[in-house]
Design an enzyme around this catalytic site. Structure first.
Site, PDB file in Angstrom:
ATOM      1  CB  THR A  17      -1.304   0.437   1.065  1.00 55.89           C
ATOM      2  OG1 THR A  17      -1.784  -0.887   1.208  1.00 55.89           O
ATOM      3  CG2 THR A  17      -1.449   1.307   1.525  1.00 55.89           C
ATOM      4  CG  ASP A  76      -1.737  -6.513  -2.268  1.00 57.97           C
ATOM      5  OD1 ASP A  76      -3.200  -6.212  -2.732  1.00 57.97           O
ATOM      6  OD2 ASP A  76      -1.868  -7.786  -1.710  1.00 57.97           O
ATOM      7  CB  THR A  85       0.313  -4.212   6.305  1.00 56.57           C
ATOM      8  OG1 THR A  85      -0.196  -4.156   5.285  1.00 56.57           O
ATOM      9  CG2 THR A  85       1.360  -2.938   6.548  1.00 56.57           C
ATOM     10  CG  ASP A  86      -3.020  -7.624   2.960  1.00 59.12           C
ATOM     11  OD1 ASP A  86      -2.883  -7.240   4.192  1.00 59.12           O
ATOM     12  OD2 ASP A  86      -3.226  -7.598   1.653  1.00 59.12           O
ATOM     13  CB  THR A 125       0.153 -11.502  14.797  1.00 57.12           C
ATOM     14  OG1 THR A 125       0.863 -12.777  15.129  1.00 57.12           O
ATOM     15  CG2 THR A 125      -0.874 -11.491  14.308  1.00 57.12           C
ATOM     16  CB  THR A 157      -1.773 -22.096  21.170  1.00 57.33           C
ATOM     17  OG1 THR A 157      -2.903 -21.711  22.043  1.00 57.33           O
ATOM     18  CG2 THR A 157      -0.412 -20.647  21.232  1.00 57.33           C
ATOM     19  CB  CYS A 206      -4.412 -18.149  22.219  1.00 58.99           C
ATOM     20  SG  CYS A 206      -5.427 -19.081  23.193  1.00 58.99           S
TER      21      CYS A 206
HETATM   22  N1  ASP Z   1      -2.710  -5.546   0.294  1.00 58.37           N
HETATM   23  C1  ASP Z   1      -1.562  -4.624   0.950  1.00 58.37           C
HETATM   24  C2  ASP Z   1      -0.278  -6.060   0.778  1.00 58.37           C
HETATM   25  O1  ASP Z   1      -0.408  -6.142   1.668  1.00 58.37           O
HETATM   26  C3  ASP Z   1      -1.437  -3.923   2.299  1.00 58.37           C
HETATM   27  C4  ASP Z   1      -0.691  -3.451   2.606  1.00 58.37           C
HETATM   28  O2  ASP Z   1       0.187  -3.113   1.782  1.00 58.37           O
HETATM   29  O3  ASP Z   1      -1.694  -2.596   4.058  1.00 58.37           O
HETATM   30  O4  ASP Z   1       0.295  -5.144   0.038  1.00 58.37           O
END
Ligand code: ASP
Length: 337
Positions: free
Chosen positions: A13, A56, A88-89, A161, A271, A273
């Site tokens: 992103t 992405d 981030t994914d 995470t 786990t 959790c």
């Molecule tokens: N879909 C994007 C990615 O992981 C989400 C992000 O970057 O926040 O490339």
């Protein structure tokens, strides 16, 4: 002498722009650096490069982890630190994978990204990049680890995470404290940082992708369990269990797991959790798993478990006992013992 940082852009992103249909697509690196004009005034040198096709991060693969690691390996002697711009994914998977690949890492490798593209006025990307660069270039403190910097916190990569698809504080490390916090100053908690290695860097590039993750839920059927654990050519399986590593005690389930282990598949108990650890035999509901040879994953994240399993099978797959032993050890601070 100024410190030098290499920025490795992989997509995500942070560098995206909207296409004609309004969907976010990755965009070129020079536009990204232009979006943070403050970097012209920093007191370290920044160079940048990108992987061949920016993505992405939902398209991340083990072979792209190798591409990123090879850039670091090639440029290792020229730079004091590295910042990886990443979606981030799957950032926590990449951070975990890189942490296992780099044996004796002596320089910071800081992954960061953003929830809003840099091109947007309210983007969180500017702060994240600037702080990540500051950490990667710091002269007074060196964090010789693969980390994630996000919304004021520096986390150990293999403890992290993604916890929110919406909030700016998108990451968390439940079982290990953040190793630095950015306020007026960047406050490092040096006692939480891994020690400087004495040996030279070794980059291990083998991953065995023939693994599966089986998440338990009440009502899971024997045919689902058997089809996942019975996948042809499976080498490793991670079972996401309940609480401190508990699972159904019914014989159809235990028999299915035992048969999988008898076929030579390494089975790890992790786990569901968010915090806390697997403790086999704490409850009767985990005694059978222990008896048939399931390995306890301690407080490892699923992201670190997946990448550690692929890494260990890729590098030591012919020695199952070694793989099982190393799953129970902390290789890069990924579990608390
Ligand atoms: N879909 C994007 C990615 O992981 C989400 C992000 O970057 O926040 O490339």
């Amino acid at each position: 002498m100024h410190n030098k940082v290499l920025v490795i852009y992989t997509g995500g992103t942070i560098g995206m722009v909207q296409d004609a249909n309004g969907s976010l697509q990755p965009f070129a690196l020079d536009r990204i650096m232009d979006a943070v004009p403050q970097l012209k005034y920093c007191n370290y040198q920044i160079d940048s490069c990108q992987i061949e096709h920016i993505i992405d991060s939902s398209n991340m693969t083990p072979s792209l982890w190798v591409d990123i690691a090879e850039i670091v390996e090639r440029e290792y002697d020229k730079y004091d630190g590295f910042v990886v711009l990443h979606g981030t994914d799957t950032m926590a998977y990449t951070a975990s994978a890189l942490s296992f690949m780099f044996d004796n890492l002596a320089k910071p490798v800081v992954l960061t990204g953003s929830q809003l593209p840099l091109a947007m006025l309210r983007s969180d990307g500017r702060e994240n990049i600037i702080c990540a660069l500051e950490i990667a270039s710091a002269q007074e403190v060196c964090v010789p680890e693969v980390c994630i910097f996000f919304e004021n916190h520096l986390y150990r990569g293999n403890r992290s995470t993604k916890v929110s698809s919406e909030n700016f504080d998108a990451f968390h490390s439940y079982n290990y404290p953040s190793i630095a916090r950015a306020g007026i100053n960047i406050a490092y908690k040096r006692h939480l940082v891994l020690p400087q290695p004495e040996q030279p860097l070794v980059v291990r590039k083998q991953f065995d992708e023939r693994i599966a993750v089986l998440k338990l839920f009440p009502g899971i059927t024997a045919s689902v369990v058997r089809s996942v654990l019975g996948s042809p050519d499976l080498q490793g399986a991670i079972i996401e269990t309940y609480g401190s590593g508990n699972a159904p005690t019914e014989s159809w389930f235990i028999d299915a797991v035992a048969e999988t282990i008898d076929r030579g598949v390494v089975v790890l108990d992790v786990t569901q959790c968010k915090s806390g650890a697997v403790k086999l035999r704490q409850y009767a509901a985990s005694c059978d798993l222990d008896r048939i040879g399931v390995i306890g994953g301690h407080d490892i994240t699923v992201e670190a478990a997946v990448t550690k399993m692929m890494y260990l099978l890729g590098n030591y797959g012919s020695d199952r006992q070694k793989v099982q032993r190393l799953l129970g050890e902390s290789l890069r601070g990924e579990i608390s013992l």
